[in-house]
Scaffold this motif. Structure first.
Motif, PDB file in Angstrom:
ATOM      1  N   ALA A 276       0.819  -1.213   0.000  1.00 53.19           N
ATOM      2  CA  ALA A 276       0.000   0.000   0.000  1.00 53.19           C
ATOM      3  C   ALA A 276       0.852   1.261   0.000  1.00 53.19           C
ATOM      4  N   LEU A 277       2.173   1.116   0.165  1.00 56.50           N
ATOM      5  CA  LEU A 277       3.068   2.266   0.270  1.00 56.50           C
ATOM      6  C   LEU A 277       3.811   2.504  -1.038  1.00 56.50           C
ATOM      7  N   SER A 355       3.412   7.925   1.273  1.00 55.70           N
ATOM      8  CA  SER A 355       4.364   8.361   0.245  1.00 55.70           C
ATOM      9  C   SER A 355       5.680   8.874   0.813  1.00 55.70           C
ATOM     10  N   TYR A 356       5.697   9.236   2.112  1.00 58.46           N
ATOM     11  CA  TYR A 356       6.882   9.814   2.735  1.00 58.46           C
ATOM     12  C   TYR A 356       7.320   8.949   3.922  1.00 58.46           C
ATOM     13  N   LEU A 418      -9.650   1.744   6.166  1.00 54.08           N
ATOM     14  CA  LEU A 418     -10.233   0.918   5.108  1.00 54.08           C
ATOM     15  C   LEU A 418      -9.234  -0.141   4.644  1.00 54.08           C
ATOM     16  N   GLU A 419      -7.961   0.212   4.573  1.00 49.52           N
ATOM     17  CA  GLU A 419      -6.942  -0.742   4.145  1.00 49.52           C
ATOM     18  C   GLU A 419      -6.781  -1.875   5.137  1.00 49.52           C
ATOM     19  N   VAL A 420      -6.789  -1.555   6.416  1.00 43.83           N
ATOM     20  CA  VAL A 420      -6.641  -2.586   7.445  1.00 43.83           C
ATOM     21  C   VAL A 420      -7.829  -3.542   7.408  1.00 43.83           C
ATOM     22  N   ASN A 421      -9.010  -3.001   7.174  1.00 46.61           N
ATOM     23  CA  ASN A 421     -10.203  -3.846   7.136  1.00 46.61           C
ATOM     24  C   ASN A 421     -10.248  -4.724   5.886  1.00 46.61           C
ATOM     25  N   ALA A 422      -9.881  -4.163   4.735  1.00 40.99           N
ATOM     26  CA  ALA A 422      -9.959  -4.912   3.477  1.00 40.99           C
ATOM     27  C   ALA A 422      -8.677  -5.673   3.158  1.00 40.99           C
ATOM     28  N   PRO A 425      -4.735  -2.244  -0.757  1.00 44.53           N
ATOM     29  CA  PRO A 425      -4.342  -0.833  -0.851  1.00 44.53           C
ATOM     30  C   PRO A 425      -5.521   0.042  -1.243  1.00 44.53           C
ATOM     31  N   ARG A 426      -5.572   1.217  -0.673  1.00 42.37           N
ATOM     32  CA  ARG A 426      -6.626   2.175  -0.980  1.00 42.37           C
ATOM     33  C   ARG A 426      -6.066   3.581  -1.241  1.00 42.37           C
ATOM     34  N   HIS A 427      -5.077   3.990  -0.457  1.00 43.63           N
ATOM     35  CA  HIS A 427      -4.622   5.380  -0.479  1.00 43.63           C
ATOM     36  C   HIS A 427      -4.029   5.778  -1.828  1.00 43.63           C
ATOM     37  N   LEU A 428      -3.056   5.028  -2.326  1.00 40.05           N
ATOM     38  CA  LEU A 428      -2.411   5.381  -3.583  1.00 40.05           C
ATOM     39  C   LEU A 428      -3.403   5.317  -4.738  1.00 40.05           C
TER      40      LEU A 428
END
Length: 639
Positions: A276-277, A355-356, A418-422, A425-428
């Protein structure tokens, strides 16, 4: 909170971060929760301990008079121990008593055992290893105990006088004196303080153990303790202190039993879902530019604690601030031009941890441009006949901008949840397919709602009350704020959409699906609770690092106040250690640690991670024997 069993102890996703202190002049004793002298020791801060002569009789006399495992009994034995209370100079045999000072207390386990830290010298700071709430409770209990003792002694005195009068009349009754039940003096037990004590665990470790090995052994002790982990992964440690007759290490923390903390959610994403990063994550401070991406910027000057948007401390810290109005016209014009093109991102920006790197993620303010915004607002006040001071212009500039950037941090927190639950990856995906796709359009909902959050902060009760006390023209003031929010690119200036609940539902649907737009017939998902109302995880403003780049009047004021200053950078701590004549021992620090040795040969272990934690900064202050106010006001300006 009761201790859990070791079988059910919860491990945390957060890497353990241990800030170590060395306390060579102190020692610790374990005492029962039934001990009658601990409360008075905490309340008064000291006690006089009788020195029994000769030395060989000390253990027997202390056991006979006080009880060998009691606080007073162990302190009486310690009076002859050069590692505890006996001074190195001669003359101890002539002393009848020694004054012992209280330094801290901890709860060790569920069997009502306390660990009390004491020493022959008074603490430099009154609450080094304790809390104000513990002191307040101890004062209350001890005052009540002294009242009970006075009543008891008064009753004993009256009963004795009554018996003497009775014996004068009936001498034959005197032979029964002392028979029957006797009223015992009142006592106040140490276990009454347990709810106010931080939790701790102890373990043995050789003096020669290297820092990285000590940390590994510490982590095992934390996980074996049965206590729940800390909220943010930070633990305070005391290295190699005498506990009874053994050299031990002490670890203390506040076990966290609430909903999942945001720091743990973040680390769960990083450790369980590394895909996800961004690869690799960026390691610089980058000012966002709409057309050319993030541009490298100056390094931050320090870290200010995340603030409560309606809190009083940061508002008070800007009292009587005077803005630098040099090049006034040019700076105001440039500020308005920048905000019209880039919104609040012309003044501050948020660097997401997706991202950082850990060292550089968080909220950043351009200190100079924050001052320029305050100057611009001050001119707007005058044109709208709002009689306001530079202090209030500074408060409004910082508050509006900070609320906007904190909303971006909340968006990343929602996506992390949401990422932990699913476990996907969601953010990127959202950033690429939604945020960038809708950039500078009226449908750019994240920026619209970020500006709405700034308006919501301005409309909040504590802020409105502050402005009302200043006798400002509130209608004119609202027009100034609205105009400032409108002076923005598309998306930003559509902030009034935040008034409609459907906007929040549409936006959280974008976060979940990663789709910029849905068909007209499709229903938005009912996910508003991921951003509004009670959250399923514990999110605090202080979870988000807040830093300033460059120098400015408002930034310098916030960083010069103990109430708002949080922690310095690691490089600043290095300069401070040199300021106090410490020398870096290149052979003594391993595994991400530096060993700095002072002129008194005491060592301070400085982790190489930047920024340093609050715990590291606290142990640094304890090591030097100063408080945060002294550091901020007297040391920091000289570095």
């Amino acid at each position: 909170m009761s201790k859990t069993t070791s079988q059910t102890a919860r491990r945390s996703w957060i890497p353990h971060y241990i800030a170590w202190s060395s306390l060579p002049d102190l020692f610790a004793v374990e005492v029962s929760g039934k001990d009658p002298d601990v409360v008075g020791f905490v309340s008064t801060g000291s006690m006089d301990v009788t020195i029994w002569h000769p030395k060989k009789a000390a253990r027997a006399m202390s056991a006979l008079i006080h009880g060998q495992d009691s606080l007073l009994g162990q302190l009486a034995i310690g009076a002859w121990d050069p590692l505890r209370l006996k001074p190195l100079a001669t003359g101890t045999p002539r002393e009848k008593s020694v004054k012992v000072y209280f330094h801290g207390a901890f709860s060790l386990d569920s069997s009502d055992v306390l660990l009390v830290i004491a020493g022959r010298n008074a603490p430099v700071q009154p609450y080094e290893w304790t809390s104000q709430s513990l002191k307040t409770e101890a004062d209350s209990l001890y005052a009540a105990h002294l009242t009970e003792m006075a009543d008891f002694e008064d009753r004993v005195s009256r009963d004795k006088l009554d018996r003497e009068r009775l014996y004068e009349k009936s001498p034959e009754l005197k032979r029964f004196e002392g028979l029957g039940p006797q009223e015992q003096p009142p006592s106040v037990q140490a276990k009454l303080l347990l709810p106010f004590l931080p939790k701790a665990t102890t373990f043995g470790a050789p003096l020669t153990l290297r820092p990285d090995a000590l940390d590994r052994r510490s982590i095992a002790a934390i996980e074996d303790s049965g206590w729940l982990p800390s909220r943010d992964g930070t633990y305070l440690g005391i290295r190699h202190i005498l506990v009874g007759t053994k050299i031990s290490c002490v670890l203390t923390w506040e076990p966290y039993s609430g909903p999942p903390s945001y720091p743990e959610v973040r680390w769960a994403v990083q450790r369980r879902l590394p895909q996800a990063l961004r690869k690799p994550r960026l390691a610089h401070v980058g000012r966002p530019e709409f057309e050319s991406g993030a541009q490298p910027s100056d390094q931050p000057t320090g870290t200010v604690s995340g603030v409560d948007s309606g809190g009083q401390e940061w508002l008070d810290s800007l009292d009587d601030v005077q803005l630098d109005d040099r090049d006034y016209r040019e700076r105001i014009d440039e500020s308005r031009k920048d905000r019209q093109a880039r919104g609040f991102e012309a003044i501050a920006w948020f660097q997401p941890y997706h991202s950082y790197s850990e060292e550089v993620w968080g909220i950043y303010f351009d200190a100079r441009k924050l001052d320029d915004l305050a100057l611009s607002l001050l001119e707007d006040f005058r044109s709208h006949r709002v009689h306001w001071s530079p202090s209030n212009a500074a408060r409004l500039a910082f508050g509006l901008t900070y609320a906007h950037e904190l909303f971006h941090a909340r968006v990343e927190a929602a996506l992390s949840w949401l990422e932990v639950n699913a476990l996907q990856p969601r953010h990127l995906r959202y950033k690429q397919r939604v945020y960038d796709t809708l950039r500078e359009t009226p449908d750019w909902l994240e920026e619209a709602l970020a500006n709405w959050t700034s308006w919501d902060w301005f409309q909040s009760e504590p802020i409105q009350a502050l402005f009302a006390r200043s006798k400002a023209n509130l209608d004119g003031l609202r027009k100034v704020v609205e105009s400032s929010l409108d002076l923005s690119p598309p998306g930003y200036r559509d902030w009034r959409l935040g008034h409609h609940p459907v906007t929040w539902r549409n936006f959280t649907t974008q976060l979940s699906t990663g789709q910029a737009k849905t068909s007209a017939s499709a229903l938005a998902l009912p996910l508003e609770s991921t951003l509004r109302g009670p959250l399923p995880y514990d999110f605090l403003a202080s979870d988000i690092p807040l830093r300033f780049v460059g120098s400015g009047v408002i930034a310098d004021r916030l960083q010069s106040q103990p109430a708002t200053f949080n922690v310095p950078t690691r490089r600043e701590l290095e300069r401070a250690l040199k300021f106090f004549r410490h020398i870096l021992d290149v052979s003594g620090g391993k595994g991400g640690h530096q060993k700095w040795t002072g002129p008194d040969q005491r060592a301070f272990i400085l982790p190489t991670r930047d920024p340093v934690s609050v715990g590291v900064f606290k142990t640094f202050l304890q090591h030097l024997g100063i408080d945060k106010a002294t550091y901020v006001r007297e040391v920091r300006p000289n570095l």
